[in-house]
Design a protein around this motif. Sequence first.
Motif, PDB file in Angstrom:
ATOM      1  N   MET A   1     -16.793 -94.392   4.643  1.00  0.00           N
ATOM      2  CA  MET A   1     -18.078 -94.319   5.342  1.00  0.00           C
ATOM      3  C   MET A   1     -18.238 -92.922   5.916  1.00  0.00           C
ATOM      4  O   MET A   1     -17.282 -92.129   5.958  1.00  0.00           O
ATOM      5  CB  MET A   1     -18.129 -95.348   6.472  1.00  0.00           C
ATOM      6  CG  MET A   1     -17.173 -95.060   7.615  1.00  0.00           C
ATOM      7  SD  MET A   1     -17.180 -96.311   8.915  1.00  0.00           S
ATOM      8  CE  MET A   1     -16.185 -97.581   8.144  1.00  0.00           C
ATOM      9  N   THR A   2     -19.425 -92.642   6.384  1.00  0.00           N
ATOM     10  CA  THR A   2     -19.701 -91.356   7.014  1.00  0.00           C
ATOM     11  C   THR A   2     -19.885 -91.562   8.510  1.00  0.00           C
ATOM     12  O   THR A   2     -20.677 -92.403   8.945  1.00  0.00           O
ATOM     13  CB  THR A   2     -20.960 -90.715   6.418  1.00  0.00           C
ATOM     14  OG1 THR A   2     -20.748 -90.478   5.018  1.00  0.00           O
ATOM     15  CG2 THR A   2     -21.280 -89.390   7.101  1.00  0.00           C
ATOM     16  N   LEU A   3     -19.113 -90.817   9.292  1.00  0.00           N
ATOM     17  CA  LEU A   3     -19.246 -90.788  10.742  1.00  0.00           C
ATOM     18  C   LEU A   3     -19.619 -89.394  11.194  1.00  0.00           C
ATOM     19  O   LEU A   3     -19.249 -88.401  10.551  1.00  0.00           O
ATOM     20  CB  LEU A   3     -17.926 -91.182  11.425  1.00  0.00           C
ATOM     21  CG  LEU A   3     -17.391 -92.604  11.230  1.00  0.00           C
ATOM     22  CD1 LEU A   3     -16.043 -92.745  11.939  1.00  0.00           C
ATOM     23  CD2 LEU A   3     -18.373 -93.643  11.756  1.00  0.00           C
ATOM     24  N   THR A   4     -20.309 -89.317  12.306  1.00  0.00           N
ATOM     25  CA  THR A   4     -20.557 -88.005  12.903  1.00  0.00           C
ATOM     26  C   THR A   4     -19.337 -87.587  13.707  1.00  0.00           C
ATOM     27  O   THR A   4     -18.480 -88.412  14.058  1.00  0.00           O
ATOM     28  CB  THR A   4     -21.781 -88.040  13.839  1.00  0.00           C
ATOM     29  OG1 THR A   4     -21.476 -88.883  14.968  1.00  0.00           O
ATOM     30  CG2 THR A   4     -23.007 -88.572  13.120  1.00  0.00           C
TER      31      THR A   4
ATOM     32  N   ILE B   1     -16.565 -89.839  15.975  1.00  0.00           N
ATOM     33  CA  ILE B   1     -15.105 -89.715  15.956  1.00  0.00           C
ATOM     34  C   ILE B   1     -14.570 -89.551  17.373  1.00  0.00           C
ATOM     35  O   ILE B   1     -13.557 -90.165  17.743  1.00  0.00           O
ATOM     36  CB  ILE B   1     -14.684 -88.550  15.047  1.00  0.00           C
ATOM     37  CG1 ILE B   1     -15.010 -88.891  13.579  1.00  0.00           C
ATOM     38  CG2 ILE B   1     -13.204 -88.223  15.211  1.00  0.00           C
ATOM     39  CD1 ILE B   1     -14.792 -87.757  12.599  1.00  0.00           C
ATOM     40  N   TYR B   2     -15.241 -88.741  18.182  1.00  0.00           N
ATOM     41  CA  TYR B   2     -14.836 -88.631  19.590  1.00  0.00           C
ATOM     42  C   TYR B   2     -14.949 -89.990  20.296  1.00  0.00           C
ATOM     43  O   TYR B   2     -14.069 -90.371  21.073  1.00  0.00           O
ATOM     44  CB  TYR B   2     -15.703 -87.591  20.304  1.00  0.00           C
ATOM     45  CG  TYR B   2     -15.138 -86.193  20.278  1.00  0.00           C
ATOM     46  CD1 TYR B   2     -14.274 -85.748  21.277  1.00  0.00           C
ATOM     47  CD2 TYR B   2     -15.465 -85.314  19.264  1.00  0.00           C
ATOM     48  CE1 TYR B   2     -13.753 -84.464  21.254  1.00  0.00           C
ATOM     49  CE2 TYR B   2     -14.953 -84.020  19.237  1.00  0.00           C
ATOM     50  CZ  TYR B   2     -14.091 -83.595  20.237  1.00  0.00           C
ATOM     51  OH  TYR B   2     -13.579 -82.314  20.213  1.00  0.00           O
ATOM     52  N   ASP B   3     -16.039 -90.703  20.030  1.00  0.00           N
ATOM     53  CA  ASP B   3     -16.210 -92.029  20.641  1.00  0.00           C
ATOM     54  C   ASP B   3     -15.085 -92.974  20.204  1.00  0.00           C
ATOM     55  O   ASP B   3     -14.559 -93.750  21.008  1.00  0.00           O
ATOM     56  CB  ASP B   3     -17.557 -92.624  20.247  1.00  0.00           C
ATOM     57  CG  ASP B   3     -18.741 -91.863  20.831  1.00  0.00           C
ATOM     58  OD1 ASP B   3     -18.534 -91.071  21.775  1.00  0.00           O
ATOM     59  OD2 ASP B   3     -19.862 -92.055  20.322  1.00  0.00           O
TER      60      ASP B   3
ATOM     61  N   ASP C   1     -11.739 -82.521  24.833  1.00  0.00           N
ATOM     62  CA  ASP C   1     -12.826 -81.832  24.128  1.00  0.00           C
ATOM     63  C   ASP C   1     -12.326 -80.529  23.497  1.00  0.00           C
ATOM     64  O   ASP C   1     -11.648 -79.724  24.144  1.00  0.00           O
ATOM     65  CB  ASP C   1     -13.963 -81.536  25.113  1.00  0.00           C
ATOM     66  CG  ASP C   1     -15.277 -81.286  24.406  1.00  0.00           C
ATOM     67  OD1 ASP C   1     -15.547 -81.946  23.385  1.00  0.00           O
ATOM     68  OD2 ASP C   1     -16.050 -80.425  24.874  1.00  0.00           O
ATOM     69  N   GLY C   2     -12.629 -80.352  22.223  1.00  0.00           N
ATOM     70  CA  GLY C   2     -12.248 -79.151  21.507  1.00  0.00           C
ATOM     71  C   GLY C   2     -10.912 -79.234  20.800  1.00  0.00           C
ATOM     72  O   GLY C   2     -10.594 -78.366  19.982  1.00  0.00           O
ATOM     73  N   THR C   3     -10.119 -80.289  21.094  1.00  0.00           N
ATOM     74  CA  THR C   3      -8.795 -80.400  20.453  1.00  0.00           C
ATOM     75  C   THR C   3      -8.824 -81.204  19.167  1.00  0.00           C
ATOM     76  O   THR C   3      -7.834 -81.227  18.436  1.00  0.00           O
ATOM     77  CB  THR C   3      -7.777 -81.054  21.406  1.00  0.00           C
ATOM     78  OG1 THR C   3      -8.129 -82.439  21.615  1.00  0.00           O
ATOM     79  CG2 THR C   3      -7.729 -80.336  22.751  1.00  0.00           C
ATOM     80  N   VAL C   4      -9.938 -81.879  18.880  1.00  0.00           N
ATOM     81  CA  VAL C   4     -10.019 -82.696  17.671  1.00  0.00           C
ATOM     82  C   VAL C   4     -10.296 -81.762  16.499  1.00  0.00           C
ATOM     83  O   VAL C   4     -11.359 -81.132  16.422  1.00  0.00           O
ATOM     84  CB  VAL C   4     -11.120 -83.763  17.791  1.00  0.00           C
ATOM     85  CG1 VAL C   4     -11.125 -84.655  16.555  1.00  0.00           C
ATOM     86  CG2 VAL C   4     -10.920 -84.603  19.044  1.00  0.00           C
TER      87      VAL C   4
ATOM     88  N   PHE D   1     -16.829 -97.651  14.610  1.00  0.00           N
ATOM     89  CA  PHE D   1     -16.811 -97.786  13.148  1.00  0.00           C
ATOM     90  C   PHE D   1     -18.092 -98.436  12.624  1.00  0.00           C
ATOM     91  O   PHE D   1     -18.473 -98.210  11.469  1.00  0.00           O
ATOM     92  CB  PHE D   1     -15.609 -98.614  12.702  1.00  0.00           C
ATOM     93  CG  PHE D   1     -14.307 -97.862  12.690  1.00  0.00           C
ATOM     94  CD1 PHE D   1     -14.118 -96.787  11.836  1.00  0.00           C
ATOM     95  CD2 PHE D   1     -13.270 -98.234  13.532  1.00  0.00           C
ATOM     96  CE1 PHE D   1     -12.907 -96.101  11.809  1.00  0.00           C
ATOM     97  CE2 PHE D   1     -12.064 -97.560  13.512  1.00  0.00           C
ATOM     98  CZ  PHE D   1     -11.880 -96.488  12.663  1.00  0.00           C
ATOM     99  N   THR D   2     -18.742 -99.245  13.434  1.00  0.00           N
ATOM    100  CA  THR D   2     -19.964 -99.911  12.971  1.00  0.00           C
ATOM    101  C   THR D   2     -21.121 -98.940  12.829  1.00  0.00           C
ATOM    102  O   THR D   2     -22.155 -99.285  12.246  1.00  0.00           O
ATOM    103  CB  THR D   2     -20.365-101.056  13.917  1.00  0.00           C
ATOM    104  OG1 THR D   2     -20.709-100.531  15.199  1.00  0.00           O
ATOM    105  CG2 THR D   2     -19.224-102.053  14.074  1.00  0.00           C
TER     106      THR D   2
END
Length: 624
Positions: free
Chosen positions: A511-514, A518-520, A554-557, A588-589
């Motif tokens: 699937m495609t995630l923003t 991914i942070y969420d 924030d910024g480490t991903v 994921f939804t």
Amino acid sequence: MHLTPRPRVRSRLIGVLTATLVALSGVAATQASSAADPTRHHPGHHHKHKHHRKLMNIQILSFNDFHGNLEPPTGSSGRIVVGHRIDPSTGKPVDVTQDVGGVEYLSTHLAQARAHHRNSLTVAAGDIIGASPLLSAAFHDEPTIEAMNTLGLDVSAVGNHEFDEGYRELQRMQYGGCIDDGNGANNQNSCPAGVFQGANFDLLAANVFYAGSNRTILPAYTIKKVHGARIGFIGMTLKDTPSIVTASGVQGLEFKDEVATANALVPVLRRQGVKAIIVLIHQGGVPDKQQWTDPSGKTWAVNPNYDYACGGGGSLIAASSPILGIAANLDPQIDMVVSGHTHQPYVCSVRDPAGHRRLLTSASSFGRLFTETDLKYDKRKGDIVRASVKGANFPVTRDVAKDPAETSLIAKYQQLVRPIASKVIGHITTDVTAAGNAAGESQLGDLIADAQLADPSTVTGGQTPVIAFMNPGGIRADLTYANSKYGEPAGDVTFEEAFSVQPFNNYLVSMTLTGQDIYDLLAQQLPRANVPSTRILQVSQGFTYQLGASGAVDGTVKLNGTPIDKAASYRIVTNNFLSDGGDSFPAFTHGTGKYFGGLDIDAFADHLTAVSPYTPGPLTRITQ
């Protein structure tokens, strides 16, 4: 799915709940009392002191979360804690354990316990099937149902894993018949040696309804007659089952509140003259740590003994345990509660809404323990004498004779499964374990996530996943270097070993995630409202981040060293359980362009072949 019906004689199933359940209101959740110390007794011991003629002795034998463990389970799954000692090399306490379990031994122990009891019933609290070893799973858990018939199970609640293959398959477990599964498609084969006859025991699903109806998918309750005594059993799974199984497994169903369901059934049973009522529920609790004093007088917090909670000196199970609120609010007419789901051992007492003590039990998992409860039934009143209800857990030791009927059943399916199970698919140079480090990353989690990322079946429209996520609860066993069940060289990994790691037959989904999704997602790994524990997703190579107090810092991903852009889109892959928001990961939804690939076990097996010989790498993908 094609079902082959057949006639059968079975115990009477009393009607399905048809009235709309009325939600409880105005009843504040009450804190369960500290536990009474249950009377300890030897299994099967008949109390010989004189009873008034109106009282009848009845024995209830129970267990839960068997998960198809026909053969003696291995590793930690086949042990119980029986004591503690100080490790001289570290100066710290370690568990003293005992090897237990295996249906051949469980059947014998139950038979021995019944030997001096004329009035005995054997019951279970769900997850009898599902997440099973290959010996059962390869045949859609038909062998486990046959084994339960053999050991004399009378009634069981359904659990969440009974829905792994959907409710129609669960109904087939009850009523029998065969699946037209292509004679071994996906390494499974229904009815390999004749028609599957179904369960001789009652499967109960009181709180599972066809959506939009008042009809349960299986009977809500059953009434068992024991030499004139009539005992009603209500069986339920946890109401949160849809959040912990694949969406396809519960599609078209509605799961209702456990307390409201059971309490609404009490007057239904009473109208039929049944006052003795026992609830079988697939929801549970977790014992607190045991306070153990070593020979020097120092006290340590250690893993509790199997009989610690609540009769071996332990306090009540942890206050956060979901079963406590349920047990404390069930109608006072309900006489005892047999629970499960958490795979923990306890025999406790919880006060009902009238302030009376009520027994609450759980017998660990995988057939390692069973609970014996002895009670008196007042024949004149037609009810259980609550003060007489006493229980204890007993180990399923392996020092008794094996039940020959169970041994024969196991041998039959061992022969049938051998061509699938013994196939060598790869090689490891050392143990590959599911134990997480301080940040929650594990060797086996890394390997599985990499396997999902490498699987070509989820590539669609030229879009190849760049990140994989795996739920840690879906990793069910370690890969052990010394394992050599079929005589293969040490380090060789068979399909059976791989299947033990991933036994759910989940599909991979891309699937495609923003980046923000991914942070969420990473933030949803941490405890929050209605999610009491941390769940660290396992991630594929090239994806790294630092976990902070509220999620990823924030910024480490980063993906291959480049920070994730919250506004950009990324193709990811996971299993269909997580894809549907399972394990409380709703991010994921939000995925778009979902595409179903092959089975997770096939991806894992193929990757093991491709990377053999495999040596685990450093655990550096997740840091704190």
